[in-house]
Write an enzyme that holds these catalytic residues in place. Structure first.
Site, PDB file in Angstrom:
ATOM      1  N   ARG A  63       0.842  -1.206   0.000  1.00 49.71           N
ATOM      2  CA  ARG A  63       0.000   0.000   0.000  1.00 49.71           C
ATOM      3  C   ARG A  63       0.875   1.254   0.000  1.00 49.71           C
ATOM      4  O   ARG A  63       0.448   2.339  -0.370  1.00 49.71           O
ATOM      5  CB  ARG A  63      -0.952   0.009   1.208  1.00 49.71           C
ATOM      6  CG  ARG A  63      -1.698   1.325   1.364  1.00 49.71           C
ATOM      7  CD  ARG A  63      -2.943   1.228   2.227  1.00 49.71           C
ATOM      8  NE  ARG A  63      -2.801   0.438   3.424  1.00 49.71           N
ATOM      9  CZ  ARG A  63      -2.135   0.835   4.526  1.00 49.71           C
ATOM     10  NH1 ARG A  63      -1.551   2.015   4.570  1.00 49.71           N
ATOM     11  NH2 ARG A  63      -2.062   0.038   5.570  1.00 49.71           N
ATOM     12  N   LYS A 213      -6.607   5.931 -19.706  1.00 49.95           N
ATOM     13  CA  LYS A 213      -6.916   6.361 -21.078  1.00 49.95           C
ATOM     14  C   LYS A 213      -5.727   6.065 -22.002  1.00 49.95           C
ATOM     15  O   LYS A 213      -5.262   4.952 -22.044  1.00 49.95           O
ATOM     16  CB  LYS A 213      -7.327   7.830 -21.070  1.00 49.95           C
ATOM     17  CG  LYS A 213      -8.393   8.172 -20.022  1.00 49.95           C
ATOM     18  CD  LYS A 213      -9.667   7.383 -20.233  1.00 49.95           C
ATOM     19  CE  LYS A 213     -10.656   7.627 -19.101  1.00 49.95           C
ATOM     20  NZ  LYS A 213     -11.814   6.754 -19.159  1.00 49.95           N
TER      21      LYS A 213
HETATM   22  N1  PLP Z   1      -9.624  13.016 -16.257  1.00 46.52           N
HETATM   23  C1  PLP Z   1     -10.134  12.875 -17.478  1.00 46.52           C
HETATM   24  C2  PLP Z   1      -9.846  13.915 -18.519  1.00 46.52           C
HETATM   25  C3  PLP Z   1     -10.936  11.768 -17.798  1.00 46.52           C
HETATM   26  O1  PLP Z   1     -11.445  11.635 -19.041  1.00 46.52           O
HETATM   27  C4  PLP Z   1     -11.203  10.811 -16.796  1.00 46.52           C
HETATM   28  C5  PLP Z   1     -12.070   9.643 -17.043  1.00 46.52           C
HETATM   29  O2  PLP Z   1     -12.777   9.561 -18.013  1.00 46.52           O
HETATM   30  C6  PLP Z   1     -10.654  10.999 -15.530  1.00 46.52           C
HETATM   31  C7  PLP Z   1      -9.868  12.094 -15.290  1.00 46.52           C
HETATM   32  C8  PLP Z   1     -10.906  10.008 -14.421  1.00 46.52           C
HETATM   33  O3  PLP Z   1     -10.133   8.858 -14.649  1.00 46.52           O
HETATM   34  P1  PLP Z   1     -10.516   7.386 -14.171  1.00 46.52           P
HETATM   35  O4  PLP Z   1     -11.682   6.939 -14.967  1.00 46.52           O
HETATM   36  O5  PLP Z   1      -9.252   6.615 -14.437  1.00 46.52           O
HETATM   37  O6  PLP Z   1     -10.828   7.492 -12.711  1.00 46.52           O
END
Ligand code: PLP
Length: 422
Positions: A63, A213
């Protein structure tokens, strides 16, 4: 090799700073392991044997830290000439830790209005309950950011290009405004990644990522990261992570490391494909609005060109496009129903082409009036362009656009009044 190619490749060999394609594979060479397996092992163990109570400096408990996670952090930090990043189980876990590390009850944050819907929800529905105040502003207008600053402002948080409108914030300008107020500036750089935009070089203190992403890129692992050159902040983030337990899992860290190796290559191709698709969309009858920073007609094109990186001499703007058909919501819904190749999901940045309806999916928790203020209309469609041949993506879109326009009669009426915030 032609003279122009020679010039292009010179860039990659600047000894003081290797190109992203090199860093994504090796990280900073001086911190590489000298021996052992080429591909770092997945260390699944939750805990580590310590030889004695005193004098042990290795990992203790997963952790807190883990060798597979540490390798991911070394490479991610290296991409921004920063110390190792701090990684988390998701992008929102990374944002949560960042906000807990920089804001406490009674503090104020200035937040770009056009940000991921989950970020808005976190501020408006959860942090507000803990006594953290946030003002949402049009961050493309630096003066609006300045006007929103209060005596207790501790953080300016923006996303550029923004999800899903692709609006661009002048990172240098808003960082200066934050610093004048004694606040930190953080940029959600998920859409471009450190390969195509380096917020820390533009004056920001912090880059934030959903590695879920483009960075991981294959829709196989959630993850998040915060990168900063501020060592005290990094220490605080690691402490918050230890307190709250949001570290990325070793297997997800390993998958993300595998994805990182081809990130520059994927982003180069996905940006090129997106440019082709965006140009085609902007010339297609019945497509009323196309948002893509690489289009000549994009109102913030000059700023985009100044902030976004080149790969081998080519200025690139990422793989995400937003567009709207004449006929708004009805046409958009039919388009989404009619696509066959492009998949309808709540996601961006994968190797496949993906579509999303932000008003009812990713940004459903953003109040409708706020969505409309920053251009997120109910008919807006978000397209994350993948690695397919662009002619196949265009063929799929062409059929679906035709179906959408036919159903709606391509009426330019008020857009989607019947959509409610779900
Ligand atoms: N920031 C952006 C620009 C996003 O598109 C997303 C999710 O779609 C996030 C943060 C949050 O990420 P996660 O889905 O990995 O928690």
């Amino acid at each position: 090799m032609s003279a122009s190619n020679n010039e292009r490749y010179q860039q990659s060999y600047t000894p003081s700073r290797p190109a992203s394609s090199t860093l994504a594979l090796h990280g900073p060479v001086e911190s590489r392991r000298e021996t052992g397996p080429l591909v770092p092992p997945i260390v699944q163990s939750t805990t580590y044997i310590q030889p004695a109570l005193d004098g042990y400096a290795g990992p203790t408990y997963s952790r807190v830290d883990n060798p597979t996670v540490a390798e991911l952090e070394r490479i991610l930090g290296g991409l921004e000439s920063a110390p190792p990043s701090v990684t988390f189980g998701s992008g929102l876990a990374a944002e949560t830790a960042l906000f807990l590390a920089t804001l406490k009850a009674g503090d104020h944050a200035v937040v770009g209005e056009a940000v991921y819907g989950g970020t808005t929800r976190l501020f408006q529905q959860l942090l507000s309950e803990l006594g953290v105040d946030a003002t949402f502003v049009d961050s493309t207008d630096a003066q609006a950011v300045r006007a929103a600053i209060k005596a207790n402002t501790k953080l300016v948080f923006v996303e550029s290009p923004a999800n899903p409108t692709l609006s661009i914030t002048d990172i240098r300008a808003v960082s200066e405004i934050a610093h004048e107020a004694g606040a930190l500036c953080a940029v959600d750089n998920t859409f471009l990644t450190p390969v195509l935009q380096k917020p820390l070089d533009l004056g920001a203190d912090i880059s934030v990522y959903s590695t879920t992403k483009h960075i991981e890129g294959h829709s196989a692992a959630l993850g998040g990261a915060v990168t900063s050159r501020n060592e005290r902040l990094n220490e605080k983030l690691r402490w918050v992570r230890k307190c709250t337990g949001g570290i990325i899992a070793p297997f997800n860290a390993w998958l993300t490391l595998q994805g990182l190796k081809t990130l520059p290559l994927r982003l180069e191709r996905q940006s090129q494909n997106a440019q082709v698709v965006a140009e085609w969309l902007s010339e297609t009858e019945g497509v009323e609005r196309v948002c893509y920073p690489g289009l000549n007609g994009f109102t913030q094109r000059t700023l985009a060109d100044a902030q976004h990186e080149t790969i081998r001499g080519e200025r690139l703007h990422g793989g995400v496009i937003a567009f709207e058909l004449a006929g708004g919501l009805e046409a958009g819904k039919e388009l989404l129903r009619s696509l066959e190749l492009c998949r309808l999901v709540e996601h961006v940045g994968s190797v496949e082409t993906l579509v999303t309806h932000p008003a009812t999916m990713t940004h459903a928790d953003v109040p409708r009036a706020q969505r409309k203020r920053f251009g997120l209309t109910d008919g807006l469609v978000r397209l994350s362009v993948g690695l397919e041949d662009p002619s196949d993506i265009i063929a799929d879109l062409a059929k679906a656009i035709e179906a959408g326009l036919a159903v709606s009669g391509a009426v330019n009426g008020p857009v989607g009044e019947e959509v409610v915030n779900v």
